[in-house]
Motif scaffolding. Structure first.
Motif, mmCIF file in Angstrom:
data_model
loop_
_atom_site.group_PDB
_atom_site.id
_atom_site.type_symbol
_atom_site.label_atom_id
_atom_site.label_comp_id
_atom_site.label_asym_id
_atom_site.label_seq_id
_atom_site.Cartn_x
_atom_site.Cartn_y
_atom_site.Cartn_z
ATOM 1 N N GLN A 420 5.295 1.127 21.354
ATOM 2 C CA GLN A 420 4.414 0.064 21.829
ATOM 3 C C GLN A 420 2.999 0.302 21.318
ATOM 4 N N ARG A 421 2.581 -0.500 20.347
ATOM 5 C CA ARG A 421 1.276 -0.312 19.726
ATOM 6 C C ARG A 421 0.136 -0.757 20.626
ATOM 7 N N GLY A 422 -1.006 -0.100 20.450
ATOM 8 C CA GLY A 422 -2.226 -0.525 21.117
ATOM 9 C C GLY A 422 -2.960 -1.522 20.248
ATOM 10 N N PRO A 423 -4.187 -1.877 20.610
ATOM 11 C CA PRO A 423 -4.944 -2.854 19.817
ATOM 12 C C PRO A 423 -5.364 -2.335 18.441
ATOM 13 N N TRP A 424 -5.386 -1.012 18.244
ATOM 14 C CA TRP A 424 -5.712 -0.422 16.933
ATOM 15 C C TRP A 424 -4.424 0.202 16.391
ATOM 16 N N HIS A 425 -3.917 -0.302 15.264
ATOM 17 C CA HIS A 425 -2.659 0.244 14.737
ATOM 18 C C HIS A 425 -2.623 0.144 13.216
ATOM 19 N N LEU A 426 -1.590 0.737 12.599
ATOM 20 C CA LEU A 426 -1.485 0.834 11.143
ATOM 21 C C LEU A 426 -0.545 -0.187 10.525
ATOM 22 N N GLY A 427 0.090 -0.986 11.357
ATOM 23 C CA GLY A 427 1.001 -1.993 10.825
ATOM 24 C C GLY A 427 2.153 -1.373 10.062
ATOM 25 N N ARG A 428 2.480 -1.932 8.888
ATOM 26 C CA ARG A 428 3.639 -1.458 8.116
ATOM 27 C C ARG A 428 3.406 -0.103 7.470
ATOM 28 N N TRP A 429 2.150 0.372 7.483
ATOM 29 C CA TRP A 429 1.850 1.677 6.898
ATOM 30 C C TRP A 429 2.084 2.827 7.875
ATOM 31 N N SER A 430 2.435 2.499 9.084
ATOM 32 C CA SER A 430 2.578 3.518 10.119
ATOM 33 C C SER A 430 3.589 4.606 9.742
ATOM 34 N N THR A 431 4.763 4.226 9.279
ATOM 35 C CA THR A 431 5.816 5.208 8.971
ATOM 36 C C THR A 431 5.475 6.079 7.771
ATOM 37 N N PRO A 432 5.120 5.521 6.599
ATOM 38 C CA PRO A 432 4.816 6.414 5.461
ATOM 39 C C PRO A 432 3.647 7.355 5.734
ATOM 40 N N ILE A 433 2.615 6.860 6.415
ATOM 41 C CA ILE A 433 1.471 7.723 6.734
ATOM 42 C C ILE A 433 1.903 8.836 7.681
ATOM 43 N N GLY A 434 2.731 8.504 8.677
ATOM 44 C CA GLY A 434 3.220 9.510 9.618
ATOM 45 C C GLY A 434 4.075 10.569 8.967
ATOM 46 N N VAL A 435 4.924 10.192 8.030
ATOM 47 C CA VAL A 435 5.790 11.152 7.329
ATOM 48 C C VAL A 435 4.944 12.137 6.524
ATOM 49 N N ILE A 436 3.952 11.626 5.791
ATOM 50 C CA ILE A 436 3.063 12.504 5.013
ATOM 51 C C ILE A 436 2.340 13.464 5.945
ATOM 52 N N ALA A 437 1.882 12.977 7.093
ATOM 53 C CA ALA A 437 1.159 13.825 8.052
ATOM 54 C C ALA A 437 2.041 14.967 8.541
ATOM 55 N N VAL A 438 3.292 14.680 8.883
ATOM 56 C CA VAL A 438 4.200 15.712 9.390
ATOM 57 C C VAL A 438 4.469 16.768 8.317
ATOM 58 N N ILE A 439 4.731 16.341 7.097
ATOM 59 C CA ILE A 439 5.018 17.279 6.003
ATOM 60 C C ILE A 439 3.816 18.189 5.753
ATOM 61 N N TRP A 440 2.631 17.613 5.750
ATOM 62 C CA TRP A 440 1.420 18.408 5.498
ATOM 63 C C TRP A 440 1.218 19.472 6.573
ATOM 64 N N VAL A 441 1.416 19.109 7.822
ATOM 65 C CA VAL A 441 1.191 20.066 8.903
ATOM 66 C C VAL A 441 2.222 21.191 8.864
#
Length: 510
Positions: A420-441
């Motif tokens: 459930q998104r809030g008023p500030w969100h990444l739209g369709r970029w949410s998944t690819p950005i999240g995957v890169i973030a997890v791999i980096w960490v």
């Protein structure tokens, strides 16, 4: 009058959303969106992280990793921050990361919340220690220049470190209005400070390094033979600096229009720091005069200032840096105490009832403030007998915080479209950005527990792994033996009427 009415409506909406998340408005909501950004920007503090670990960059890779590691790590950090910001918009509460994990976990939410919170607690305490320890290093260097207060006596640094922590504890007791004002001042102090330092180093020295030296020269003082490994170790300079921006999330219960201002604070603090920090690092690297002499100094940037512009000018530049670092440590204690307050509110720390108490006059979690300061002091004490302890503290901060940063992102990815998104969100970029973030960490968590110096001995051992394992072990054993039976994750403070009663009681005591 219309502006005041609009502000009251926003506060009312923020308070309503906080009630929906299960909490009463115990803290004062006086912080603007700019002040929320200012706290995170101040904790990132390019004049703290960039300079306190500049010597690490000189040892592990040299100018090439200092210059190019910064934008690379900054971009990867932005992926992590964007993912965090999206979740922050959905759950704007002081608990931040551990609250998010509880709400996003499809199963065992209490366990996810528990371990996220403990990693966040470890990272918050370590980053406070790292910031104020760095300030102690630079203050010691200034005192040495002025009054021969030796930088080689480790106890000198520890005494200054303790005094700075006490100062920051006292400042935080006066309430969020003072912290908000000082954080706003800090933004302009940092920006002006960078421009002054870079300007002075660009025009005052009679000699500068060549562009090819600044952007391509490799140096290795670590003892390791692998160039790639050494360059990866040098990424700690940038990654340690890019920490603490979760403060925008921890301050949301004190921020107006929190569901938008909190996420913007996270992302904007990273972006502004990326550009300003790169300018600072390039400016200092061009001003290097005697690499072999400066890399061996207790505080390498101080020696670079002295060699480039002389003692008097160096003192003035050091003063700019030290004030910025003091701002940084102050804000770190603020964010740390809010995390402790929220985690204790849900009963997850030993002595939670004590750490959750709010001063009715200032509406600040006073006991949590002093726990944050005391924990940081304890983490810095090994410097008395281990010369590489500071590097270990910075690694602990990175690992503790980034594991906590990415666990909610990992859980959000598992939820997919049901998030459930809030008023500030990444739209369709949410998944690819999240995957890169997890791999980096995952990558940096492994990297910064590896040995930093060869040959490995007691004095140079990276004790990061011990601190991380100790916290995981403590939290894990406590979970298995006891906490899993009673810790249910974030608690609801009561019905709407009960929360209103809590707020009314605090108002009457103010």
């Amino acid at each position: 009058m219309q502006d005041e009415t609009t502000a009251d409506a926003v506060i009312s909406a923020d308070q309503q959303r906080l009630h929906e998340l299960g909490y009463a408005q115990e803290l004062r909501r006086h912080m603007s969106g700019f002040s929320n950004f200012a706290v995170s920007f101040t904790i990132i503090s390019i004049l703290s992280g960039c300079l306190t670990l500049y010597g690490t960059g000189m040892t592990d890779g040299g100018p090439v990793i200092i210059t190019w590691g910064w934008p690379f790590v900054g971009i990867m950090t932005l992926f992590v921050g964007l993912s965090m910001a999206e979740v922050c918009s959905s759950f704007p509460t002081a608990g931040g990361l551990y609250y998010w994990s509880a709400k996003l976990a499809p199963s065992n939410p209490a366990a996810w919340s528990w371990f996220t919170g403990w990693f966040n607690f470890l990272g918050q305490v370590a980053v406070t220690a790292g910031i104020d320890f760095g300030a102690a290093f630079f203050l010691n260097a200034l005192l040495d220049l002025e009054w021969n207060f030796s930088t080689t006596a480790h106890w000198h640094t520890i005494v200054l470190f303790a005094a700075i922590l006490v100062l920051h504890g006292v400042l935080n007791q006066f309430g969020v209005r003072l912290i908000s004002v000082l954080s706003n001042v800090s933004v302009w102090w940092h920006i002006a400070g960078v421009l002054i330092i870079v300007g002075v180093l660009a025009f005052a020295p009679s000699h500068h390094q060549s562009a090819s030296y600044v952007f391509t020269h490799f140096a290795n003082g670590s003892g390791w033979g692998s160039k790639i490994y050494v360059l990866m170790l040098g990424l700690l300079l940038a990654q340690y600096t890019f920490t603490g921006y979760d403060a925008s999330a921890h301050m949301t219960e004190e921020t107006k229009d929190a569901a938008v201002a909190g996420p913007r604070g996270i992302v904007t603090s990273i972006v502004v720091s990326l550009f300003a920090g790169w300018l600072l690092l390039i400016g200092i690297t061009f001003a290097i005069q005697n690499y072999s002499g400066e890399v061996g100094a207790t505080v390498p940037p101080a020696q670079i200032f002295i060699d480039a512009i002389g003692g008097t000018g160096a003192k003035l530049l050091l003063l700019i840096v030290i004030v910025a670092q003091l701002f940084c440590g102050m804000s770190s204690v603020t964010a740390n105490s809010r995390m402790i307050y929220a985690f204790s509110r849900d009963g997850a720390l030993p002595g939670s009832r004590l750490w959750h108490q709010v001063n009715p006059r200032t509406r600040t979690p006073t006991n949590a403030i002093w726990l944050a300061a005391a924990g940081a002091l304890i983490l810095g004490l090994p410097y008395l007998w281990n010369s590489t302890a500071y590097a270990a503290v910075t690694s602990i901060a990175v690992i503790g915080l980034y594991v906590a940063y990415v666990l909610p992102t990992f859980l959000r990815l598992r939820l997919g479209s049901s998030f459930q998104r809030g008023p500030w969100h990444l739209g369709r970029w949410s998944t690819p950005i999240g995957v890169i973030a997890v791999i980096w960490v995952v990558f940096i968590t492994i990297l910064f527990m590896l040995p930093t110096v060869s040959p490995i001995n007691f004095d140079d051992f990276n004790y990061t792994v011990f601190a991380v394992v100790a916290v995981i072990g403590f939290a894990g054993v406590w979970w298995l033996v006891s906490a899993r039976k009673w810790f249910t994750g974030p608690k609801v403070q009561g019905s709407a009427e009960e929360m209103a009663a809590i707020e009314a009681e605090l108002d009457s005591l103010a």
